[in-house]
Design a protein around this motif. Sequence first.
Motif, mmCIF file in Angstrom:
data_model
loop_
_atom_site.group_PDB
_atom_site.id
_atom_site.type_symbol
_atom_site.label_atom_id
_atom_site.label_comp_id
_atom_site.label_asym_id
_atom_site.label_seq_id
_atom_site.Cartn_x
_atom_site.Cartn_y
_atom_site.Cartn_z
ATOM 1 N N GLU A 16 -2.698 -2.944 -4.200
ATOM 2 C CA GLU A 16 -2.828 -2.275 -3.246
ATOM 3 C C GLU A 16 -3.875 -3.383 -2.327
ATOM 4 O O GLU A 16 -5.385 -3.106 -3.235
ATOM 5 N N ASP A 69 1.044 -1.775 -0.194
ATOM 6 C CA ASP A 69 -0.511 -0.086 0.091
ATOM 7 C C ASP A 69 0.943 1.154 -0.018
ATOM 8 O O ASP A 69 1.422 1.480 0.972
ATOM 9 N N LEU A 70 0.815 2.098 -1.011
ATOM 10 C CA LEU A 70 1.807 3.342 -0.989
ATOM 11 C C LEU A 70 0.369 4.831 -0.455
ATOM 12 O O LEU A 70 -1.089 4.121 -0.850
ATOM 13 N N GLY A 71 0.271 5.521 -0.161
ATOM 14 C CA GLY A 71 -0.417 6.551 0.111
ATOM 15 C C GLY A 71 0.464 7.799 0.123
ATOM 16 O O GLY A 71 1.441 8.243 -0.314
ATOM 17 N N THR A 77 -5.561 -0.839 -0.212
ATOM 18 C CA THR A 77 -6.614 -0.136 -0.976
ATOM 19 C C THR A 77 -5.865 1.078 -1.787
ATOM 20 O O THR A 77 -5.184 1.596 -1.345
ATOM 21 N N GLU A 78 -6.626 1.801 -2.694
ATOM 22 C CA GLU A 78 -6.456 2.767 -3.640
ATOM 23 C C GLU A 78 -6.974 4.508 -3.018
ATOM 24 O O GLU A 78 -6.162 5.362 -3.764
ATOM 25 N N ASN A 131 -6.248 5.524 -0.897
ATOM 26 C CA ASN A 131 -5.764 6.549 -0.624
ATOM 27 C C ASN A 131 -4.655 7.893 -1.424
ATOM 28 O O ASN A 131 -3.427 7.778 -0.435
ATOM 29 N N ASN A 132 -4.359 7.569 -2.587
ATOM 30 C CA ASN A 132 -3.477 7.549 -3.003
ATOM 31 C C ASN A 132 -3.183 8.962 -4.176
ATOM 32 O O ASN A 132 -3.000 9.265 -4.192
HETATM 33 CA CA LIG Z 1 -2.984 3.361 -1.373
#
Ligand SMILES: [Ca+2]
Length: 353
Positions: free
Chosen positions: A338, A207-209, A340-341, A343-344
């Motif tokens: 990810e 996960d990236l954010g 979740t997307e 938080n991108n």
């Molecule tokens: Ca993300």
Amino acid sequence: MCGGAAALAFAVSGAAEAYTLITCNGNNIRWSGTSATMRASDIGFPSGSSWRSALGNSISLVNQNPSAFDYGIVYGDTSVGFNNGQNEIWWSNGFGAPAIANWWMNCNTGRFTEVDIRFDNTVAYTTSNSKSVLWPYGGGSRPFRTTAIHELGHGVGLSHTANTYSVMGQDWDHIHANGSTARAYFGEDASSGAVALYGGNPGNVQDLGVSQWRRTGASGEYSTHDRTRIRTSGGGWVSSSTVNGEPRYNVNKGQQYLVEFSYENNGESYQTTEVGYFISTNDYISTGDRRIGGRNGMGLGRNTVFTFQAPVTIPADLVSGQTYWLGVIIDEDSTLSEVTETNNRTYISIRVN
Ligand SMILES: [Ca+2]
Ligand SMILES: [Ca+2]
Ligand SMILES: [Ca+2]
Ligand SMILES: [Ca+2]
Ligand SMILES: [Zn+2]
């Protein structure tokens, strides 16, 4: 907002990390396995209530962490108490904090035996995710989920964080927004602490954010946070005013600025990612907005949060006197799958001079 059956001690962590772990007799304290089940009071979290769903959502948000650890949750507990062999969550007051975690442990084995979490029922909590009602966006209510995630973080084995942007610091402004919605999350620092205690998830949890919040300093054991900013290429901070509870920066057409955001890796592995910058006519950022720049090859380890100022030029053809939103999208080319997307993407508001 932290208790304990014993006085807290603080571990010295590696240079690249900021999290601290609960310790006793020199041992880090964690669960013996990779899960723990919490039991929610039927009085405070009744069937069909927004409190039950927000608590369940908070558990799910913690469970997105890249460690092997997961919480279970059971509802409808009709009898709660300390040191009764059950991990429980209920509402009370008079304990001098908006919420508190108390734990019992075996200091010799370094294992929790019980964790209880209480929320103060005199605090103006809300289960809403609408920015307009939340403290960090000028509203009147404290987000329940950020505080729940903080207390659940103690139940993972984490103590407080003072040295980076973290939900284990001041929790209510550790939050992500795009459009009118603000979402709580576990975050990079807490994720790093969880992996240190339990190891990585057997699945591929990435996960990236990117966030519009940053660390500003510390208040005691807690990191303090504020919004990210804009400055000129020469280094001076750009003036802003508060509009609908959020900062709006006054910028010139055709001028280059350094735009600050916090880039986060909440996942298991180091990532090299693409970041795009956009101009939007509203506060909801999407790939359909006007792209004005980007960065290739931003490397993000999972350690401390990377708050960074990137050069961006305001287009010369924007309309003077109008408000726009300067957007950012991480993993812009969608190469990373990810957990979740949502938080991108985030933004900073600007007004064109
Ligand atoms: Ca993300
Ligand atoms: Ca019980
Ligand atoms: Ca209990
Ligand atoms: Ca992605
Ligand atoms: Zn705490």
